[in-house]
Design a protein around this motif. Structure first.
Motif, PDB file in Angstrom:
ATOM      1  N   GLY A 117       3.806   1.544  -2.757  1.00 50.18           N
ATOM      2  CA  GLY A 117       2.897   2.604  -3.189  1.00 50.18           C
ATOM      3  C   GLY A 117       3.558   3.977  -3.114  1.00 50.18           C
ATOM      4  N   SER A 130       0.850  -1.191   0.000  1.00 49.92           N
ATOM      5  CA  SER A 130       0.000   0.000   0.000  1.00 49.92           C
ATOM      6  C   SER A 130       0.886   1.242   0.000  1.00 49.92           C
ATOM      7  CB  SER A 130      -0.912  -0.023   1.226  1.00 49.92           C
ATOM      8  OG  SER A 130      -0.150   0.187   2.383  1.00 49.92           O
ATOM      9  N   GLY A 131       0.265   2.394   0.246  1.00 53.57           N
ATOM     10  CA  GLY A 131       1.034   3.635   0.264  1.00 53.57           C
ATOM     11  C   GLY A 131       1.914   3.720   1.499  1.00 53.57           C
ATOM     12  N   GLY A 132       1.472   3.088   2.574  1.00 54.41           N
ATOM     13  CA  GLY A 132       2.208   3.184   3.837  1.00 54.41           C
ATOM     14  C   GLY A 132       3.008   1.936   4.174  1.00 54.41           C
ATOM     15  N   ASP A 136       0.063   3.075 -13.787  1.00 52.75           N
ATOM     16  CA  ASP A 136      -0.607   1.871 -14.299  1.00 52.75           C
ATOM     17  C   ASP A 136      -1.267   2.173 -15.653  1.00 52.75           C
ATOM     18  OD1 ASP A 136      -1.886  -0.555 -14.577  1.00 52.75           O
ATOM     19  OD2 ASP A 136      -2.929  -0.496 -12.657  1.00 52.75           O
ATOM     20  N   GLY A 176       0.231   5.858  -8.354  1.00 50.89           N
ATOM     21  CA  GLY A 176       0.144   4.457  -8.774  1.00 50.89           C
ATOM     22  C   GLY A 176      -0.829   4.242  -9.927  1.00 50.89           C
ATOM     23  N   ASP A 230      -8.140   1.472   0.773  1.00 52.06           N
ATOM     24  CA  ASP A 230      -8.658   1.473   2.139  1.00 52.06           C
ATOM     25  C   ASP A 230     -10.186   1.434   2.111  1.00 52.06           C
ATOM     26  OD1 ASP A 230      -6.121   1.515   3.007  1.00 52.06           O
ATOM     27  OD2 ASP A 230      -6.103   3.623   3.617  1.00 52.06           O
ATOM     28  N   ASP A 260       4.111   6.639  -6.014  1.00 51.11           N
ATOM     29  CA  ASP A 260       3.672   8.032  -5.864  1.00 51.11           C
ATOM     30  C   ASP A 260       4.817   9.027  -6.067  1.00 51.11           C
ATOM     31  OD1 ASP A 260       1.153   7.063  -5.325  1.00 51.11           O
ATOM     32  OD2 ASP A 260       1.355   7.209  -3.146  1.00 51.11           O
ATOM     33  N   GLY A 291      -3.596  -1.098  -1.544  1.00 51.87           N
ATOM     34  CA  GLY A 291      -3.861  -0.248  -2.709  1.00 51.87           C
ATOM     35  C   GLY A 291      -3.123  -0.675  -3.968  1.00 51.87           C
ATOM     36  N   ASN A 351      -2.939  -2.852  -9.012  1.00 53.05           N
ATOM     37  CA  ASN A 351      -2.101  -2.682 -10.207  1.00 53.05           C
ATOM     38  C   ASN A 351      -2.277  -3.843 -11.191  1.00 53.05           C
ATOM     39  OD1 ASN A 351       0.809  -3.203 -11.570  1.00 53.05           O
ATOM     40  ND2 ASN A 351       0.439  -1.024 -11.288  1.00 53.05           N
TER      41      ASN A 351
END
Ligand code: KG4
Ligand code: ZN
Length: 341
Positions: A161, A134-136, A182, A178, A301, A165, A269, A273
């Motif tokens: 992620g 994910s992003g985190g 894609d 992302g 999320d 980004d 997240g 992809n």
């Protein structure tokens, strides 16, 4: 059992109603206004959750054709995440718990993601290896059952992620990057440029993406000092995406093979992809390993995954264990969990 679930750990406000493992509604409102700041602004995120949560709850009930009197329990994300954002969801949930005299199950967001691949994927058995991207977070888990999993790999620096980004920003694309990469990559040649695959042969299950980010930065400054032109963007995007996905796929399959596990679940997240979904399925199938991915609405999320795992906890421990309202939110990172913890 009908569960009303809330998710507000970062920049999505989400409310869902889950009944016996089925998702009756899953309403998600994304805070797109953070785009102009190039990332999530915590103070603005919590204010936006506060503004959205009431109305989203009404919509979730409408869509499920239920009312608060039908609900048996509440679930809410309490960690990890932005403290202000978590407080909004958890206090709203506590208020409803008092008003309707309902138990409330505090949920770790990471656990929500780990098991999200099982929603509407009944063919997936334990044990499985979960790639959470994910992003985190970027992590590999060996998952033995509900409530029993081990962290076996972690990113040493950026999450996958985050790499998408930050690289998208270097390419002049908007946040979150992302989905932009894609989309562009669909028309690009993924072998056009050779970007590094860090820690590919490190002998463990850890990841590193900061070197890739630096490499793309140097590549752009050297070759396109005035910005990457439109005609080259697709090739750069496809090559970057391939470099990230190559490492994710190789390490996940290695983990499954070495732990003699026949199922892989990708989630978070980045599991939306298209190249990752396709490559993981294909490469794992060559080794006789099945791959499961959440439906798109359960990749980002969402509160459905929070309600889904909460129901398992309620079934295991019973509703009476969840009438305490003194739990706190926490920014804590991920960890392993043993059965009965
Ligand atoms: O799980 P998520 O919604 O929030 C976190 O908990 O971080 O993941 C958001 C991340 C962002 O970094 C976003 O760029 C990435 O997921 N993402 C994608 C795609 N869709 C979302 N990355 C690559 N390809 C996508 N299609
Ligand atoms: Zn997440």
């Amino acid at each position: 059992m009908k569960i009303l679930a809330f998710e507000s750990s970062c920049d999505e406000t989400s409310v869902s109603i889950v009944e016996n493992g089925q998702i009756r509604s899953n309403i998600i409102s994304s805070q797109y206004f953070h785009k102009k700041y190039g990332g999530v602004v915590p103070e603005l995120a919590s204010r936006a959750h506060l503004e959205a949560i009431c109305e989203l709850t009404e919509i979730a009930f409408e869509q499920a054709m239920l009312s608060p009197q039908d609900i048996d329990a509440i679930a809410v994300t309490t960690e990890p995440g932005l403290i202000g954002s978590l407080i909004v969801g958890s206090n709203f949930a506590k208020g409803l718990s008092v008003k309707y005299d309902l138990p409330i199950v505090p949920i770790n967001h990471i656990e929500g993601h780990i098991y999200s691949g099982l929603i509407s994927n009944s063919g997936c058995d334990f044990p499985f290896v979960n790639l959470l991207v994910s992003g985190g977070h970027t992590a590999l888990f060996l998952v033995h059952s509900f409530n029993d999993y081990e962290v076996i790999g972690l990113t040493r620096d950026d999450a996958a992620g985050e790499a998408f980004d930050k690289i998208a920003k270097l390419l002049g694309l908007s946040y979150p990057g992302g989905p932009e990469i894609d989309k562009l990559a669909q028309a690009g040649n993924s072998k056009a440029f050779d970007f590094p695959r860090s820690m590919m042969n490190s002998g463990d299950y850890d990841f590193s993406f900061s070197g890739l980010k630096t490499s793309v930065k140097n590549f752009v400054y050297k070759n396109y000092p005035n910005g990457v032109p439109k005609e080259a963007l697709s090739d750069v995007a496809a090559s970057v995406q391939r470099a990230i996905v190559d490492v994710l796929v190789a390490k996940t399959i290695k983990a499954a093979e070495e732990h003699k596990v026949r199922n892989i679940v990708i989630s978070g997240g980045v599991s939306a992809n298209s190249w990752l979904r396709e490559k993981m399925k294909m490469k794992a199938a060559q080794k006789g390993i099945a791959t499961f991915a959440p439906e798109m609405g359960y990749c980002m999320d969402n509160a459905a995954m929070i309600g889904f795992i909460a129901e398992k906890k309620l079934l295991e421990k019973g509703r009476d264990c969840f009438y305490k309202l003194d739990f706190r939110v926490s920014a804590n990172a991920l960890r392993s969990r043993k059965k009965n913890e």
